[in-house]
Motif scaffolding. Structure first.
Motif, PDB file in Angstrom:
ATOM      1  N   ARG A  41       0.836  -1.201   0.000  1.00 22.15           N
ATOM      2  CA  ARG A  41       0.000   0.000   0.000  1.00 22.15           C
ATOM      3  C   ARG A  41       0.866   1.244   0.000  1.00 22.15           C
ATOM      4  N   SER A  42       0.266   2.325  -0.466  1.00 19.79           N
ATOM      5  CA  SER A  42       0.983   3.589  -0.566  1.00 19.79           C
ATOM      6  C   SER A  42       1.455   4.036   0.811  1.00 19.79           C
ATOM      7  N   ALA A  43       2.632   4.641   0.838  1.00 18.73           N
ATOM      8  CA  ALA A  43       3.211   5.073   2.105  1.00 18.73           C
ATOM      9  C   ALA A  43       2.381   6.177   2.726  1.00 18.73           C
ATOM     10  N   ALA A  44       2.180   6.071   4.028  1.00 21.92           N
ATOM     11  CA  ALA A  44       1.484   7.111   4.790  1.00 21.92           C
ATOM     12  C   ALA A  44       2.367   7.486   5.962  1.00 21.92           C
ATOM     13  N   PRO A  45       2.657   8.777   6.156  1.00 24.04           N
ATOM     14  CA  PRO A  45       3.539   9.178   7.256  1.00 24.04           C
ATOM     15  C   PRO A  45       2.911   8.890   8.616  1.00 24.04           C
ATOM     16  N   ARG A  46       3.564   8.016   9.384  1.00 25.62           N
ATOM     17  CA  ARG A  46       3.098   7.661  10.720  1.00 25.62           C
ATOM     18  C   ARG A  46       4.307   7.539  11.637  1.00 25.62           C
ATOM     19  N   LEU A  54       5.659  -5.200   7.801  1.00 25.35           N
ATOM     20  CA  LEU A  54       4.697  -6.015   7.051  1.00 25.35           C
ATOM     21  C   LEU A  54       4.151  -5.308   5.817  1.00 25.35           C
ATOM     22  N   GLU A  55       4.648  -4.112   5.490  1.00 24.15           N
ATOM     23  CA  GLU A  55       4.073  -3.412   4.344  1.00 24.15           C
ATOM     24  C   GLU A  55       5.147  -2.817   3.452  1.00 24.15           C
ATOM     25  N   VAL A  56       4.977  -3.015   2.158  1.00 29.59           N
ATOM     26  CA  VAL A  56       5.822  -2.367   1.158  1.00 29.59           C
ATOM     27  C   VAL A  56       4.935  -1.539   0.250  1.00 29.59           C
ATOM     28  N   THR A  57       5.534  -0.616  -0.467  1.00 33.49           N
ATOM     29  CA  THR A  57       4.764   0.248  -1.357  1.00 33.49           C
ATOM     30  C   THR A  57       4.602  -0.402  -2.727  1.00 33.49           C
ATOM     31  N   PRO A  58       3.568  -0.003  -3.465  1.00 31.92           N
ATOM     32  CA  PRO A  58       3.445  -0.494  -4.843  1.00 31.92           C
ATOM     33  C   PRO A  58       4.663  -0.146  -5.691  1.00 31.92           C
ATOM     34  N   ASP A  59       5.267   1.017  -5.439  1.00 35.75           N
ATOM     35  CA  ASP A  59       6.458   1.402  -6.196  1.00 35.75           C
ATOM     36  C   ASP A  59       7.601   0.442  -5.939  1.00 35.75           C
ATOM     37  N   PHE A  60       7.799   0.032  -4.672  1.00 39.20           N
ATOM     38  CA  PHE A  60       8.878  -0.922  -4.388  1.00 39.20           C
ATOM     39  C   PHE A  60       8.584  -2.273  -5.016  1.00 39.20           C
ATOM     40  N   LEU A  61       7.336  -2.718  -4.965  1.00 37.03           N
ATOM     41  CA  LEU A  61       6.985  -3.980  -5.614  1.00 37.03           C
ATOM     42  C   LEU A  61       7.292  -3.915  -7.102  1.00 37.03           C
ATOM     43  N   ASP A  62       6.962  -2.798  -7.723  1.00 36.64           N
ATOM     44  CA  ASP A  62       7.242  -2.615  -9.150  1.00 36.64           C
ATOM     45  C   ASP A  62       8.744  -2.684  -9.412  1.00 36.64           C
ATOM     46  N   GLU A 109      -3.982  -2.567  -4.542  1.00 35.02           N
ATOM     47  CA  GLU A 109      -2.716  -1.905  -4.861  1.00 35.02           C
ATOM     48  C   GLU A 109      -1.638  -2.840  -5.395  1.00 35.02           C
ATOM     49  N   ALA A 110      -1.636  -4.104  -4.964  1.00 34.74           N
ATOM     50  CA  ALA A 110      -0.618  -5.028  -5.476  1.00 34.74           C
ATOM     51  C   ALA A 110      -1.002  -5.599  -6.838  1.00 34.74           C
TER      52      ALA A 110
END
Length: 350
Positions: A41-46, A54-62, A109-110
């Motif tokens: 999922r898209s990165a969200a500032p937290r 447990l989460e990667v961004t769609p850009d990293f998967l690409d 997203e994936a």
């Protein structure tokens, strides 16, 4: 990022800088690797994000899929991975993609990224999440600590207290309580987190509804080309913490339930949590007894010819959200981190 992951990140950078991720392939790289993903999922500032691994961004998967293809590696189904593993003739290095739990973002997203690259993938589904009856307890714990100003729990081994006023305090409280609860019985873990969730006004069912795919979407996925559905137990327990009867029911009934709901054979299984404390030889035998062709752990490693005799204890390689960069991915695909961790041992099945 804690000290352990900073050390891991530094090791990946050293491997890249020295070229070790390339020259080590001859002895460290296996025939292939099964990649583990959870959220995409898209990165969200937290500031407080204890489950970020447990989460990667769609850009990293690409970028990961592009790198795998650029290296000349094949991206194949789990069925094909088993066939190649059992073939005595060496072939090109392969990668199989697996996604655990059945999250909505896997589709939202994936899947668009995966479809753009034309690659197959496997989704390991927990029926209890689709039913909204199982619990995402690690997310309940995160949400409760985010909401509460302080923790004060009475546990069987003593009291646990911690301030949670700042993001740093919340991070320390999560890490400390998580470690303590993981050491004990799962019933105590679930009870303690339920107490915190209630105090914070967290609705566990609403969390599962927000995060996990419903049956109607899973039925649509089950007929899509390139997608394999596997089982991930009925309710996502750490099997190693339960008796054999419970473990057998969780494994076998998840297969039966998915086959009834989706009208297709379920041939592959993933152990929840999947480390050595959550799945061991007894559970490997139960997965074979239930009729699965394969079962995957989260024990880190590549696939070697020796794994052909241990198809229900297969290792995987996690795409960790704390290490979303090329150096980390090249290192993981080289096999060198696992060769070092396992001291040259190819099998970890005990």
């Amino acid at each position: 990022m804690d000290g352990r992951h900073r050390a891991i990140a530094a090791a990946f950078q050293v491997m890249a800088a020295t070229g070790a991720d390339r020259w080590s392939r001859g002895f460290a790289q296996g025939r292939g690797a099964i990649l583990t993903l959870h959220h995409v999922r898209s990165a969200a500032p937290r500031g407080f994000n204890p489950n970020a691994l447990l989460e990667v961004t769609p850009d990293f998967l690409d970028r990961a899929l592009r790198l795998i293809r650029d290296e000349g590696y094949d991206i194949i189904t789990l069925d094909e991975a088993l066939a190649r593993l059992q073939n005595p003739e060496p072939g090109r290095f392969f990668v199989a993609l697996t996604f655990d739990d059945g999250y909505r973002d896997t589709v939202e997203e994936a899947w668009p990224v995966l479809a753009r690259h034309g690659v197959p993938w496997t989704l390991f589904v927990t029926p209890g999440f689709a039913d909204r009856t199982a619990r995402l307890w690690w997310l309940e714990l995160e949400e409760a600590i985010r909401a509460l100003p302080r923790l004060d729990l009475t546990l069987p081994d003593g009291r646990f207290t911690a301030p949670t006023g700042t993001d740093a305090e919340k991070g320390r409280a999560f890490a400390g309580l998580y470690r303590r609860l993981r050491r004990g019985p799962e019933a105590i873990l679930l009870s303690a987190i339920s107490e915190l969730a209630t105090a914070a006004g967290i609705d566990p069912v609403a969390l599962v509804e927000r995060e996990c795919l419903p049956w109607e979407t899973l039925r649509a996925l089950s007929g899509a080309p390139g997608i394999t559905i596997g089982a991930h137990t009925l309710t996502h327990p750490m099997l190693g913490k339960h008796d054999a009867q419970t473990a057998r029911r969780e494994i076998a009934d998840s297969k039966a339930r998915l086959e009834a709901q989706l009208s297709l054979p379920i041939r592959h299984f993933a152990y929840p949590v999947g480390d050595s404390g959550s799945a061991g030889p007894r559970d490997f035998a139960l997965a074979a007894e239930a009729g699965f062709d394969s079962a995957v752990t989260t024990r880190p490693g590549h696939l070697f010819p020796e794994h052909a005799a241990h198809l229900h204890a297969l290792p995987r390689v996690s795409l960790n959200g704390l290490h979303q960069n090329e150096a980390a991915l090249r290192a993981l695909l080289s096999g060198l981190p696992f060769w070092l961790r396992n001291r040259g041992r190819r099998l970890d099945v005990e």
